[in-house]
Design a protein around this motif. Structure first.
Motif, mmCIF file in Angstrom:
data_model
loop_
_atom_site.group_PDB
_atom_site.id
_atom_site.type_symbol
_atom_site.label_atom_id
_atom_site.label_comp_id
_atom_site.label_asym_id
_atom_site.label_seq_id
_atom_site.Cartn_x
_atom_site.Cartn_y
_atom_site.Cartn_z
ATOM 1 N N ALA A 128 104.682 -35.069 27.316
ATOM 2 C CA ALA A 128 104.932 -36.471 27.618
ATOM 3 C C ALA A 128 104.060 -37.324 26.701
ATOM 4 O O ALA A 128 103.111 -36.829 26.089
ATOM 5 N N ALA A 129 104.343 -38.575 26.614
ATOM 6 C CA ALA A 129 103.496 -39.515 25.882
ATOM 7 C C ALA A 129 102.620 -40.226 26.912
ATOM 8 O O ALA A 129 102.742 -41.428 27.158
ATOM 9 N N HIS A 130 101.767 -39.426 27.568
ATOM 10 C CA HIS A 130 100.930 -39.927 28.661
ATOM 11 C C HIS A 130 99.788 -38.934 28.860
ATOM 12 O O HIS A 130 100.031 -37.743 29.011
ATOM 13 N N GLY A 131 98.568 -39.410 28.829
ATOM 14 C CA GLY A 131 97.420 -38.520 28.962
ATOM 15 C C GLY A 131 96.942 -38.395 30.396
ATOM 16 O O GLY A 131 97.383 -39.104 31.291
ATOM 17 N N GLY A 132 96.018 -37.457 30.597
ATOM 18 C CA GLY A 132 95.385 -37.257 31.897
ATOM 19 C C GLY A 132 93.887 -37.445 31.778
ATOM 20 O O GLY A 132 93.382 -37.884 30.740
ATOM 21 N N TYR A 133 93.152 -37.112 32.836
ATOM 22 C CA TYR A 133 91.704 -37.269 32.844
ATOM 23 C C TYR A 133 90.989 -36.279 31.931
ATOM 24 O O TYR A 133 89.925 -36.554 31.408
ATOM 25 N N ALA A 134 91.545 -35.095 31.774
ATOM 26 C CA ALA A 134 90.862 -34.045 31.018
ATOM 27 C C ALA A 134 90.845 -34.386 29.527
ATOM 28 O O ALA A 134 91.797 -34.971 29.000
ATOM 29 N N GLU A 135 89.793 -33.980 28.854
ATOM 30 C CA GLU A 135 89.671 -34.243 27.426
ATOM 31 C C GLU A 135 90.819 -33.572 26.669
ATOM 32 O O GLU A 135 91.087 -32.386 26.834
ATOM 33 N N GLY A 136 91.519 -34.361 25.855
ATOM 34 C CA GLY A 136 92.625 -33.840 25.061
ATOM 35 C C GLY A 136 93.885 -33.530 25.844
ATOM 36 O O GLY A 136 94.833 -32.979 25.291
ATOM 37 N N GLU A 137 93.930 -33.906 27.103
ATOM 38 C CA GLU A 137 95.078 -33.557 27.944
ATOM 39 C C GLU A 137 96.247 -34.506 27.712
ATOM 40 O O GLU A 137 96.103 -35.715 27.801
ATOM 41 N N LEU A 138 97.390 -33.927 27.427
ATOM 42 C CA LEU A 138 98.639 -34.665 27.443
ATOM 43 C C LEU A 138 99.427 -34.186 28.647
ATOM 44 O O LEU A 138 99.428 -33.003 28.965
ATOM 45 N N GLY A 139 100.075 -35.112 29.303
ATOM 46 C CA GLY A 139 100.882 -34.750 30.458
ATOM 47 C C GLY A 139 102.141 -34.017 30.043
ATOM 48 O O GLY A 139 102.507 -33.988 28.870
#
Length: 176
Positions: free
Chosen positions: A85-96
């Motif tokens: 997805a074009a959306h990140g999460g809390y984790a470093e380097g995380e893409l949803g």
């Protein structure tokens, strides 16, 4: 999808473990490796540290199953393929992740709960994967509040329309 509170509730994970009703099997949690690592290494230990002496092992009732993008997984008789997805999460380097799910009846759908306009690598996958969607569930967080064209994060009506048009150009979606 990703490690944000509206998708992964640490409180609910802990409540299930502390419930008086115990199951004979672990619950499998599938997702991006970065999101699962954040739950295990950052989220749940916080509750143990701030809990009580002898806090239980919250992990004993879960099995964490990391998924790599663009690879199909057989899960309970269904094929599930995560796409970035074009959306990140809390984790470093995380893409949803968004998910292409083919159910037991052969119907294929896209579950895209948080995303902006996809990056090129995801569009490259759509162009070559040969998937034809029977339907899609897609987010539109901003609705009629206009944001920039092809923005990441979330969609408005205009960018949702761009996504649908691009899926159609890739041969994955028809107007039927």
């Amino acid at each position: 999808t990703h490690f944000h509170d509206d998708h992964i509730s640490l409180e609910n994970l802990i409540l299930r473990h502390s419930s008086e009703v115990k199951s004979n099997f672990p619950v499998r949690i599938w997702g991006a490796p970065q999101a699962l690592d954040a739950i295990v290494n950052e989220g749940l230990p916080f509750y143990r540290i701030h809990g009580w002496d002898g806090a239980p092992n919250y992990f004993s009732s879960y099995e964490f199953c990391p998924m790599e993008p663009y690879r199909a997984y057989e899960i309970d008789g269904m094929s599930v393929t995560p796409v970035l997805a074009a959306h990140g999460g809390y984790a470093e380097g995380e893409l949803g992740y968004n998910y292409i799910i083919k159910n037991r009846n052969g119907k294929t759908f896209l579950y895209a709960s948080d995303t902006g306009y996809y990056e090129d690598r995801t569009w490259d996958y759509w162009r070559t994967c040969g998937v034809r969607l029977d339907f899609a569930v897609m987010e539109c967080t901003y609705g009629d509040r206009e944001i920039e064209d092809y923005a990441e994060g979330h969609l408005d009506f205009k960018n949702l329309r761009y996504m649908l048009q691009r899926l159609e150009q890739c041969g994955c979606l028809t107007k039927e």
